[in-house]
Design a protein around this motif. Structure first.
Motif, short mmCIF file in Angstrom:
data_model
loop_
_atom_site.label_atom_id
_atom_site.label_comp_id
_atom_site.label_asym_id
_atom_site.label_seq_id
_atom_site.Cartn_x
_atom_site.Cartn_y
_atom_site.Cartn_z
N GLY A 23 0.84 -1.11 0.05
CA GLY A 23 -0.12 0.01 0.04
C GLY A 23 0.74 1.34 0.10
O GLY A 23 0.62 2.18 -0.80
N ARG A 24 1.88 1.20 0.82
CA ARG A 24 2.77 2.57 0.98
C ARG A 24 3.43 2.67 -0.53
O ARG A 24 3.81 3.86 -0.84
CB ARG A 24 3.90 2.27 2.20
N THR A 25 3.86 1.43 -1.23
CA THR A 25 4.31 1.68 -2.39
C THR A 25 3.73 2.13 -3.54
O THR A 25 3.87 3.05 -4.26
CB THR A 25 5.12 0.24 -3.07
N ARG A 26 2.26 1.68 -3.40
CA ARG A 26 1.34 2.33 -4.37
C ARG A 26 1.12 3.79 -4.06
O ARG A 26 1.09 4.58 -5.00
CB ARG A 26 -0.07 1.51 -4.07
N ILE A 27 0.71 4.34 -2.95
CA ILE A 27 0.78 5.38 -2.62
C ILE A 27 1.70 6.37 -2.81
O ILE A 27 1.62 7.45 -3.58
CB ILE A 27 0.55 5.72 -1.05
N SER A 28 3.34 5.87 -2.60
CA SER A 28 4.46 6.37 -3.36
C SER A 28 4.35 6.65 -4.72
O SER A 28 4.82 7.57 -5.32
CB SER A 28 5.53 5.72 -2.70
N GLU A 29 3.82 5.69 -5.55
CA GLU A 29 3.83 5.41 -7.05
C GLU A 29 3.02 6.81 -7.44
O GLU A 29 3.13 7.47 -8.46
CB GLU A 29 3.62 4.41 -7.49
N ASP A 30 1.69 6.56 -6.88
CA ASP A 30 0.69 7.54 -7.21
C ASP A 30 1.02 9.08 -7.05
O ASP A 30 0.85 10.12 -7.68
CB ASP A 30 -0.62 7.52 -6.42
N ALA A 31 1.62 9.39 -5.91
CA ALA A 31 2.22 10.52 -5.49
C ALA A 31 3.44 11.11 -6.60
O ALA A 31 3.45 12.10 -6.80
CB ALA A 31 2.88 10.66 -4.09
N PHE A 32 4.26 10.34 -6.99
CA PHE A 32 5.28 10.52 -7.91
C PHE A 32 4.41 10.91 -9.33
O PHE A 32 4.84 12.04 -9.75
CB PHE A 32 6.26 9.30 -8.14
N LEU A 33 3.60 10.10 -9.80
CA LEU A 33 2.86 10.34 -10.95
C LEU A 33 2.18 11.73 -10.96
O LEU A 33 2.11 12.35 -11.99
CB LEU A 33 1.81 9.14 -11.11
N LYS A 34 1.45 11.73 -9.96
CA LYS A 34 0.73 13.37 -9.88
C LYS A 34 1.61 14.44 -9.94
O LYS A 34 1.45 15.44 -10.44
CB LYS A 34 -0.20 13.12 -8.65
N ARG A 35 2.79 14.42 -9.06
CA ARG A 35 3.59 15.43 -8.98
C ARG A 35 4.32 15.67 -10.30
O ARG A 35 4.67 16.97 -10.68
CB ARG A 35 4.71 15.15 -8.01
N TYR A 36 4.81 14.56 -11.10
CA TYR A 36 5.43 14.64 -12.38
C TYR A 36 4.49 14.31 -13.59
O TYR A 36 5.06 13.86 -14.64
CB TYR A 36 6.70 13.89 -12.33
N ARG A 37 3.09 14.61 -13.43
CA ARG A 37 2.11 14.15 -14.56
C ARG A 37 2.62 14.76 -15.85
O ARG A 37 2.51 14.27 -16.67
CB ARG A 37 0.66 14.42 -14.04
N THR A 38 2.96 15.82 -15.69
CA THR A 38 3.34 16.81 -17.07
C THR A 38 4.38 16.11 -17.69
O THR A 38 4.39 15.73 -19.08
CB THR A 38 3.60 18.20 -16.58
N ARG A 337 -5.10 13.46 -17.57
CA ARG A 337 -6.30 13.47 -16.85
C ARG A 337 -6.38 12.19 -16.34
O ARG A 337 -7.22 11.86 -14.93
CB ARG A 337 -7.44 13.30 -18.01
N LYS A 338 -5.79 10.99 -16.79
CA LYS A 338 -5.96 9.50 -16.12
C LYS A 338 -5.14 9.61 -14.78
O LYS A 338 -5.60 8.92 -13.76
CB LYS A 338 -5.62 8.45 -16.95
N VAL A 339 -3.97 10.33 -14.74
CA VAL A 339 -3.21 10.37 -13.66
C VAL A 339 -4.13 11.18 -12.32
O VAL A 339 -3.95 10.73 -11.43
CB VAL A 339 -1.95 10.76 -13.95
N ASP A 340 -4.58 12.35 -12.91
CA ASP A 340 -5.29 13.02 -12.10
C ASP A 340 -6.55 12.27 -11.33
O ASP A 340 -6.82 12.65 -10.28
CB ASP A 340 -5.95 14.11 -12.62
N GLU A 341 -6.93 11.43 -12.03
CA GLU A 341 -8.34 10.67 -11.69
C GLU A 341 -7.81 9.33 -10.83
O GLU A 341 -8.74 8.89 -10.13
CB GLU A 341 -8.95 10.23 -12.66
N SER A 342 -6.42 8.81 -10.79
CA SER A 342 -6.09 7.86 -10.07
C SER A 342 -5.91 8.14 -8.71
O SER A 342 -5.89 9.17 -8.32
CB SER A 342 -4.98 7.38 -10.51
#
Length: 342
Positions: A23-38, A337-342
């Motif tokens: 779960g922590r890994t998943r949260i970390s990945e999501d945070a990374f993707l949202k921060r660097y989504r551009t 958009r998909k990254v924002d929705e995840s």
């Protein structure tokens, strides 16, 4: 039995611990993707769009640097002498460079919008820039918004020239190497001076050849023209895209897939039409560099904006640019958009 009981009692703790770590890994990945989504969206979309449109880019470069009877003639000669691989010759450098350049460019553009927006608001008041929540779909932007986009685009274009120039020069070398080796192919404007023998080579070999012949500075041949093209072109590019996306969006809704693809195609077409003579001059100048021995004087070519020769291959370039940017922005906005929705 005791051992069995102990094993059973310990069993629930293992999945729990594993689940917690996952779960922590998943949260970390999501945070990374949202921060660097551009950056993530730009890099993935660049690979897709560049590979799709590369054959047209190759034909455009050949028509700029050498003389063919028509677009069809260029395609036929390329296929006849080089096969299908000829259309993707030199694609390795752009796939690497465009991905890097687009990622850096969009990152700089995104950050620059905040920077210039702040400066414009301090100079002309808070209402000179439209707040995101106040953007009206189907309307034209304020002059302040257009200026902010243009300044941000110019900043991104100027910054990426240092990265893009070596890759583009290497790409051009690989694209036209076969033409330079064929003495029977007439040059669009045969350079004066002594020609040198140019053996066919791939992208990596082309880079090594340039460095060996001219040193690392040789990779930046034509930098001044590249800088002018990218600074002006990127300013136009982002301004047209942002304007078209806002104007083509349905009222009170975000821009849909058709509006995004159309805005992407339009910004690619418009920017290339306006800066195409500069791009042609860059291609001709770099071709002259490749076909002259180091130290040999190269004929200065005057810039003629309305010279028909400077627009050779424009139709191919417009088609390529429209297709490339329609694919790129469709993919880019979808991934964001998909990254924002995840």
């Amino acid at each position: 039995m005791a051992n069995s009981a102990n094993t059973t009692s310990q069993t629930p703790t293992s999945p729990s611990s594993s689940s917690s770590g996952g779960g922590r890994t998943r949260i970390s990945e999501d945070a990374f993707l949202k921060r660097y989504r551009t950056e993530v969206a730009a890099s993935a979309s660049s690979c897709l769009s560049t590979f799709t449109a590369f054959p047209l880019d190759s034909v455009k470069t050949r028509m700029q640097a050498y003389k063919f009877n028509s677009f069809i003639d260029c395609i036929q000669q390329t296929y006849q002498h080089e096969g299908m691989k000829g259309f993707w010759r030199g694609s390795l450098a752009p796939l690497a460079s465009v991905t890097l350049v687009r990622t850096v460019s969009f990152s700089i553009y995104s950050n620059s919008k905040d920077f210039y927006g702040s400066i414009l608001q301090k100079a002309f008041g808070p209402n000179v820039i439209t707040a995101p929540k106040d953007v009206k779909s189907g309307s034209l932007p304020k002059a302040g918004d257009a200026l902010r986009w243009a300044l941000s685009g110019a900043t991104a274009g100027a910054a990426i020239t240092a990265i893009a120039c070596p890759f583009e020069f290497t790409k051009l070398s690989a694209q036209i190497e076969f033409l330079m080796a064929r003495s029977r192919t007439a040059s669009m404007d045969e350079p004066s001076g002594t020609r040198v023998k140019y053996d066919a080579k791939g992208t990596a070999q082309a880079a090594r050849y340039i460095i060996k012949a001219r040193g690392y500075r040789g990779l930046y041949s034509g930098f001044h023209l590249h800088f002018a093209r990218d600074t002006l072109g990127t300013a136009i590019y982002f301004t047209i895209y942002e304007t078209a996306k806002q104007f083509l969006a349905s009222s009170n809704t975000e821009a849909g897939p058709l509006a995004i693809a159309s805005a992407g195609a339009l910004c690619g077409l418009t920017s290339w039409v306006l800066i195409y003579p500069v791009d042609s001059l860059k291609s001709i100048y770099q071709r002259d560099i490749l076909t002259h021995k180091p130290g040999t004087p190269i004929k200065r070519r005057p810039f003629k904006f309305f010279n028909r020769r400077m627009y050779r291959g424009l139709g191919v370039s417009m088609t390529r640019s429209a297709m490339l940017n329609a694919v790129f922005f469709s993919s880019y906005e979808y991934i964001r958009r998909k990254v924002d929705e995840s």
